[in-house]
Structure formats: C-alpha cells, structure tokens
Scaffold this motif. Structure first.
Motif, short mmCIF file in Angstrom:
data_model
loop_
_atom_site.label_atom_id
_atom_site.label_comp_id
_atom_site.label_asym_id
_atom_site.label_seq_id
_atom_site.Cartn_x
_atom_site.Cartn_y
_atom_site.Cartn_z
N VAL A 12 1.45 9.84 3.00
CA VAL A 12 1.89 8.52 3.44
C VAL A 12 3.38 8.52 3.77
O VAL A 12 4.19 9.10 3.04
N GLN A 13 3.71 7.84 4.87
CA GLN A 13 5.09 7.52 5.21
C GLN A 13 5.16 6.01 5.38
O GLN A 13 4.40 5.44 6.16
N ALA A 14 6.07 5.37 4.65
CA ALA A 14 6.10 3.91 4.64
C ALA A 14 7.53 3.40 4.86
O ALA A 14 8.51 4.11 4.58
N ARG A 15 7.59 2.17 5.35
CA ARG A 15 8.89 1.51 5.53
C ARG A 15 8.80 0.07 5.08
O ARG A 15 7.92 -0.68 5.52
N ASP A 16 9.66 -0.30 4.15
CA ASP A 16 9.84 -1.70 3.77
C ASP A 16 10.69 -2.33 4.87
O ASP A 16 11.89 -2.06 4.98
N GLU A 17 10.07 -3.15 5.71
CA GLU A 17 10.75 -3.68 6.89
C GLU A 17 11.90 -4.61 6.53
O GLU A 17 12.87 -4.73 7.29
N ARG A 18 11.82 -5.27 5.40
CA ARG A 18 12.84 -6.27 5.06
C ARG A 18 14.05 -5.67 4.38
O ARG A 18 15.17 -6.16 4.54
N ARG A 19 13.84 -4.58 3.65
CA ARG A 19 14.98 -3.92 3.00
C ARG A 19 15.47 -2.73 3.80
O ARG A 19 16.54 -2.18 3.52
N GLY A 20 14.66 -2.30 4.81
CA GLY A 20 15.03 -1.13 5.59
C GLY A 20 14.96 0.15 4.79
O GLY A 20 15.72 1.09 5.02
N VAL A 21 14.00 0.23 3.84
CA VAL A 21 13.87 1.39 2.95
C VAL A 21 12.64 2.20 3.33
O VAL A 21 11.53 1.66 3.46
N ASP A 22 12.82 3.52 3.52
CA ASP A 22 11.72 4.43 3.84
C ASP A 22 11.31 5.20 2.59
O ASP A 22 12.15 5.49 1.72
N SER A 23 10.03 5.53 2.52
CA SER A 23 9.51 6.32 1.39
C SER A 23 8.33 7.14 1.87
O SER A 23 7.72 6.86 2.91
N SER A 24 8.00 8.17 1.11
CA SER A 24 6.83 9.01 1.43
C SER A 24 6.25 9.55 0.14
O SER A 24 6.96 9.75 -0.85
N TRP A 25 4.94 9.77 0.15
CA TRP A 25 4.25 10.29 -1.03
C TRP A 25 2.86 10.76 -0.65
O TRP A 25 2.38 10.53 0.47
N ARG A 26 2.20 11.39 -1.60
CA ARG A 26 0.80 11.81 -1.44
C ARG A 26 -0.01 11.13 -2.53
O ARG A 26 0.44 11.03 -3.68
N GLU A 27 -1.19 10.66 -2.19
CA GLU A 27 -2.06 10.05 -3.17
C GLU A 27 -3.52 10.31 -2.82
O GLU A 27 -3.86 10.66 -1.68
N TRP A 28 -4.39 10.13 -3.81
CA TRP A 28 -5.83 10.23 -3.61
C TRP A 28 -6.48 8.89 -3.93
O TRP A 28 -5.99 8.13 -4.76
N GLU A 29 -7.60 8.63 -3.24
CA GLU A 29 -8.43 7.47 -3.56
C GLU A 29 -9.89 7.92 -3.60
O GLU A 29 -10.32 8.75 -2.80
N VAL A 30 -10.63 7.35 -4.52
CA VAL A 30 -12.09 7.52 -4.57
C VAL A 30 -12.69 6.13 -4.57
O VAL A 30 -12.43 5.33 -5.47
N GLU A 31 -13.49 5.84 -3.53
CA GLU A 31 -14.10 4.52 -3.39
C GLU A 31 -15.63 4.65 -3.40
O GLU A 31 -16.19 5.50 -2.70
N LEU A 32 -16.28 3.81 -4.18
CA LEU A 32 -17.75 3.85 -4.26
C LEU A 32 -18.37 3.52 -2.91
O LEU A 32 -17.90 2.64 -2.18
N GLY A 33 -19.46 4.21 -2.61
CA GLY A 33 -20.24 3.95 -1.40
C GLY A 33 -21.55 3.24 -1.73
O GLY A 33 -21.82 2.91 -2.90
#
Length: 219
Positions: free
Chosen positions: A157-178
């Motif tokens: 993930v690459q993200a930007r908080d538009e109101r503070r002008g702050v960028d961040s990046s990370w890796r994550e996993w999700e498991v969602e029931l089907g």
C-alpha cells in the motif's frame, strides 16, 4: 434491492464483510493455509491494481461515525463504496457503479445517490480525505467442490493523507470469508483462530489499525 447504509432504499448492492487484517514486513513469506478448516486448495495469484479516493466533510462527520466513502478504480468490485460501522462481527459495505471518471487525479465528485445514502450523517460539500493505492495479489481459498471459503490478499500500500499532506506505505494481509465459509459464530471463530495461527507462524501480527483509511490518517 438492498437496504443502504442510511437504512433507506438504495440502488447499491449491499453485503457484510467478515475479515481479519494483519501487519507484515516487506519480506514476510506467505502463510501455509493447509490447516484452515474447509480449505483444500489455494488458487493462483491474481494481481490487482487498486486506486481508492476517500472523501469526507471538512469536519470529518463521516469518519467520526465510523463511515467511509470512497471511489475505487481497479479490481472486481471497482466502483463507489460506502462502508458502515462494524456490526455483528463484520462491516456492511454498499457499492454503486463507478460511472464516468475523466481524470484519476481529479478530486472525486460524489454522485447524488451516494450523498443520499449518507445523508443521515453528513451533508455536502465532500472534500478529498485520503488516497490509497494498492498493489494487491489475491488468492482464492476453496473447498473440495471449488467453492470460495475465503479470499486471502497480500497488499502493498501507498497512501496519502490529503489534508495533512503526509505519505505512508506498508504491507498488510487480509482474509475475508466467502460464500462457502462458515456461517455460524463458532465455525467462524474456529476458522479465524486457524488463520491467526497460520499468520503468526509466517511472521505476521494482528493489524495495528482497523482499516487502510485509518492507517493513512494516522489512526
């Protein structure tokens, strides 16, 4: 026709997402899912390029009530999404078609039907809140008949908080029931306990933030 997040009639399709999220390092190996109840096969990796633009009022009326409104491009559920507060172990999401988007980088204009769906909590104007771009790899976890027990996604993930002008990046996993996942509380608890164990064995850990939007905003 499904009930929208505001409790009234809406044109969007609605469902409750039941999932678990995990934080992982850039080099964490993928989990071994062989011990998950009901899962006999892991599908081939499916890459998805996702770009989500979140909006809120100037006073964060939606965020303060646990509601997220986004326009997402890419993936099988491309469109406008309204995510409500957590309920019954999950979170209700209602989706509408994407519509015409002239420019990915232009501020999203919230359609009238989305404004109506959240009118009990917030009124326009809606302003840019955050942008979350995600290089996702999805894997189908299926049973003996090939039905979807759960979906596992590996997100960078690459993200930007538009109101503070702050960028961040990370890796994550999700498991969602089907659709073929356990439907009772005990079965779900057993399933996600096995997911937790597999993630921990691979070196993952429970997510520190409840959502990508929350993490992008520093929550």
């Amino acid at each position: 026709m499904s009930a929208g997040p505001s409790g009234g009639s809406a044109s969007g399709a609605s469902n409750v997402e039941i999932e678990s999220k995990y934080d992982v390092d850039d080099d964490t190996p993928l989990p071994d899912w062989s011990a998950l109840p009901g899962v006999v096969s892991v599908g081939e990796p499916e890459p998805r390029d996702l770009d989500a633009r979140y909006v809120d009022t100037a006073h964060h009326d939606l965020s303060r009530k646990g509601i997220a409104v986004r326009r997402r491009r890419g993936g099988p559920d491309e469109g406008w999404h309204v995510k409500g507060p957590r309920e019954g172990g999950g979170r209700r999401e209602t989706q509408w078609p994407l519509g015409e988007v002239a420019d990915d980088d232009a501020d999203p204009v919230v359609p009238a039907e989305i404004q109506k769906a959240v009118s009990a909590w917030a009124r326009p104007p809606f302003l840019p809140l955050a942008r979350v771009r995600n290089q996702r790899t999805a894997y189908a976890l299926t049973d003996a008949e090939g039905a979807l027990v759960a979906e596992f996604v590996d997100d960078r993930v690459q993200a930007r908080d538009e109101r503070r002008g702050v960028d961040s990046s990370w890796r994550e996993w999700e498991v969602e029931l089907g659709p073929a996942g356990p439907s009772d509380d005990a079965g779900r608890a057993k399933f996600f306990a096995a997911v937790d164990a597999a993630v921990a064995a691979a070196g993952g850990r429970p997510a520190a933030s409840g959502s990508k939007l929350g993490r992008a905003l520093g929550h």
